[in-house]
Design an enzyme around this catalytic site. Sequence first.
Site, short mmCIF file in Angstrom:
data_model
loop_
_atom_site.label_atom_id
_atom_site.label_comp_id
_atom_site.label_asym_id
_atom_site.label_seq_id
_atom_site.Cartn_x
_atom_site.Cartn_y
_atom_site.Cartn_z
N LYS A 1 4.55 -7.36 6.23
CA LYS A 1 3.81 -5.76 5.42
C LYS A 1 3.15 -5.51 4.36
O LYS A 1 2.96 -6.07 4.18
CB LYS A 1 5.98 -6.25 4.81
CG LYS A 1 5.76 -4.93 3.90
CD LYS A 1 6.99 -5.55 2.92
CE LYS A 1 7.61 -3.92 1.63
NZ LYS A 1 7.85 -3.25 3.04
N HIS B 1 7.97 -10.93 0.52
CA HIS B 1 8.59 -10.19 2.74
C HIS B 1 7.65 -10.96 3.44
O HIS B 1 6.37 -11.53 2.86
CB HIS B 1 8.01 -9.09 2.53
CG HIS B 1 8.84 -7.53 1.70
ND1 HIS B 1 9.22 -7.66 0.02
CD2 HIS B 1 10.33 -7.18 2.18
CE1 HIS B 1 10.20 -6.63 -0.04
NE2 HIS B 1 10.87 -6.61 0.70
#
Length: 241
Positions: A156, A152
């Site tokens: 995140k 990600h």
Amino acid sequence: MSAADGAPTRVLIHGASGRMGQALLRLASEHPGLAIVGAVTGRTPAQRVVGNVPYFGAKELAAVPAFDVAIDFSLPEGFSPMLEVCLARGKPLVSGTTGLHESQRQAMQQAAQRIPVLWASNFSLGVAVLEDLVQRASALLSQWECDIVESHHIHKKDAPSGTALTLGQAAEHGGAQPRYASLRAGDIVGEHLVQFTGMGERVELVHRATNRDIFARGALHAARRLASRAPGLYRVKDLLD
């Protein structure tokens, strides 16, 4: 519980000022079978009607118009009032609100005895298919090693991702014992690799998201189908057809 035959399914968006709420409002026009009848924001809106959609503040939730299904992408403190309104009106709830307390999860399970409820960490239809494939593969390859690698964007914080953990649960249901690895780099929307490794061979199941709109489209897809279902606790993969 669903809209009358031929009439569009009336949808209430709760958490309309957030990124997902905005995407839901923008993409709803792609679904001619849906009609957005109201949008709820955390604060009292400065503008009461935007694009023919009436807006309400969180404190005005009881005054929202009639709806067939609510979609909730808000905050934990906003989830419970929305669930209560759905219960009071006997209407389904689709929610992707994260950070819920255990008491809220229990309340959701109890509510599912009276109304259809869907909560998911990921509303991608592709991920829903991947979850099903992982469970089937793990049942057939339960003696193989299972690794889940998720990637990600750098902002995140949680790791492994909620989606990776959901895929891991699917693998466990099939009999595998998954291991996890996480990568945070650049602006990656989301990639999930589930790898089964045996002696001399390897099976890889992969999903790559390139646009966050897939999550809003999946939630709209699920909302339309949930509106006609019996009370119960549903997953996205239960509403694929």
